[in-house]
Write an enzyme that holds these catalytic residues in place. Sequence first.
Site, PDB file in Angstrom:
ATOM      1  N   TYR A   1       0.832  -1.195   0.000  1.00  0.00           N
ATOM      2  CA  TYR A   1       0.000   0.000   0.000  1.00  0.00           C
ATOM      3  C   TYR A   1       0.875   1.257   0.000  1.00  0.00           C
ATOM      4  O   TYR A   1       0.548   2.263  -0.636  1.00  0.00           O
ATOM      5  CB  TYR A   1      -0.952  -0.019   1.197  1.00  0.00           C
ATOM      6  CG  TYR A   1      -1.946  -1.164   1.119  1.00  0.00           C
ATOM      7  CD1 TYR A   1      -3.117  -1.028   0.386  1.00  0.00           C
ATOM      8  CD2 TYR A   1      -1.694  -2.389   1.722  1.00  0.00           C
ATOM      9  CE1 TYR A   1      -4.016  -2.079   0.283  1.00  0.00           C
ATOM     10  CE2 TYR A   1      -2.586  -3.436   1.624  1.00  0.00           C
ATOM     11  CZ  TYR A   1      -3.738  -3.278   0.901  1.00  0.00           C
ATOM     12  OH  TYR A   1      -4.629  -4.323   0.790  1.00  0.00           O
TER      13      TYR A   1
ATOM     14  N   ASN B   1     -12.491  -0.639  -5.661  1.00  0.00           N
ATOM     15  CA  ASN B   1     -12.297  -1.027  -7.063  1.00  0.00           C
ATOM     16  C   ASN B   1     -13.481  -1.861  -7.548  1.00  0.00           C
ATOM     17  O   ASN B   1     -13.748  -2.931  -7.022  1.00  0.00           O
ATOM     18  CB  ASN B   1     -11.004  -1.826  -7.179  1.00  0.00           C
ATOM     19  CG  ASN B   1     -10.906  -2.585  -8.478  1.00  0.00           C
ATOM     20  OD1 ASN B   1     -11.406  -2.135  -9.507  1.00  0.00           O
ATOM     21  ND2 ASN B   1     -10.257  -3.739  -8.428  1.00  0.00           N
TER      22      ASN B   1
ATOM     23  N   CYS C   1      -6.339  -5.147  -7.815  1.00  0.00           N
ATOM     24  CA  CYS C   1      -6.175  -4.704  -6.436  1.00  0.00           C
ATOM     25  C   CYS C   1      -5.708  -5.859  -5.564  1.00  0.00           C
ATOM     26  O   CYS C   1      -5.223  -5.655  -4.463  1.00  0.00           O
ATOM     27  CB  CYS C   1      -7.472  -4.103  -5.917  1.00  0.00           C
ATOM     28  SG  CYS C   1      -8.855  -5.238  -5.884  1.00  0.00           S
ATOM     29  N   HIS C   2      -5.842  -7.083  -6.055  1.00  0.00           N
ATOM     30  CA  HIS C   2      -5.384  -8.229  -5.265  1.00  0.00           C
ATOM     31  C   HIS C   2      -3.863  -8.280  -5.188  1.00  0.00           C
ATOM     32  O   HIS C   2      -3.314  -9.019  -4.392  1.00  0.00           O
ATOM     33  CB  HIS C   2      -5.918  -9.526  -5.869  1.00  0.00           C
ATOM     34  CG  HIS C   2      -5.469  -9.762  -7.275  1.00  0.00           C
ATOM     35  ND1 HIS C   2      -6.054  -9.139  -8.356  1.00  0.00           N
ATOM     36  CD2 HIS C   2      -4.473 -10.527  -7.780  1.00  0.00           C
ATOM     37  CE1 HIS C   2      -5.448  -9.540  -9.480  1.00  0.00           C
ATOM     38  NE2 HIS C   2      -4.481 -10.378  -9.151  1.00  0.00           N
TER      39      HIS C   2
ATOM     40  N   GLU D   1      -1.129 -16.408 -10.283  1.00  0.00           N
ATOM     41  CA  GLU D   1      -0.319 -15.508 -11.103  1.00  0.00           C
ATOM     42  C   GLU D   1       1.168 -15.773 -10.931  1.00  0.00           C
ATOM     43  O   GLU D   1       1.937 -15.669 -11.881  1.00  0.00           O
ATOM     44  CB  GLU D   1      -0.637 -14.052 -10.756  1.00  0.00           C
ATOM     45  CG  GLU D   1      -2.016 -13.645 -11.246  1.00  0.00           C
ATOM     46  CD  GLU D   1      -2.361 -12.201 -10.912  1.00  0.00           C
ATOM     47  OE1 GLU D   1      -1.609 -11.572 -10.143  1.00  0.00           O
ATOM     48  OE2 GLU D   1      -3.382 -11.715 -11.440  1.00  0.00           O
TER      49      GLU D   1
END
Length: 187
Positions: free
Chosen positions: A108, A131, A139-140, A166
């Site tokens: 953040y 979001n 945003c993850h 990912e």
Amino acid sequence: MQNTTDIQFLIVPSSLGQTLIATSANKLCALFFGDDRQSLLHALRARFAYATLQEGGAEVAASGAKVAAWLEAPVAALDVPLDLRGTEFQQSVWNALREIPAGSTASYTDIANRIGRPKSVRAVAQACGANPVAVIVPCHRVIRSDGALSGYRWGVGRKRVLLEREMAWSNDQDQSRVRPCQAFFNA
DNA sequence: CCTCAGTAGTGCC
DNA sequence: GGCACTACTGAGG
């Protein structure tokens, strides 16, 4: 908020659970996850309090198919236009999020620095939570500076799944590519 | 481990 | 305008 628009939506199962896809004027305006239809509808209603909601429809069917396929195999960029409504601050945060490469994460604080508001760390977190288009605006990929996953509007479990997925994908794609991990923004 | 203050955007009153 | 929310963080116990 000018959410007096006409919205088409559909709810389909995906690898991340029940998935709500909504379009407004042929542009994707929402991508939510949930365990049941009820919570998804509630989230949609909450986000677009004054919109006209219609389940199904040609437009959402077309882009919904693309989105659903892309969710399971995001090999190429998603060619569905987005309709992201938010304050200037939120827009800047969401833009910054889209620069985080798949397979990596940012804190953040990283994002706060990135948008030139180093002290707005908590506000960044709040903007992440606001979001409207999960995964597409990633945003993850924002986690706490100590490495903990922190929160996720659609459940930390989903955040973990997305990140692990990912990581795996980006690993067995090109090993040669330099893959910045934590804090790639600090340069 | 845990608590705490600093801090800033947003939504509701 | 005020006030209470946070998906935060670094320092201090």
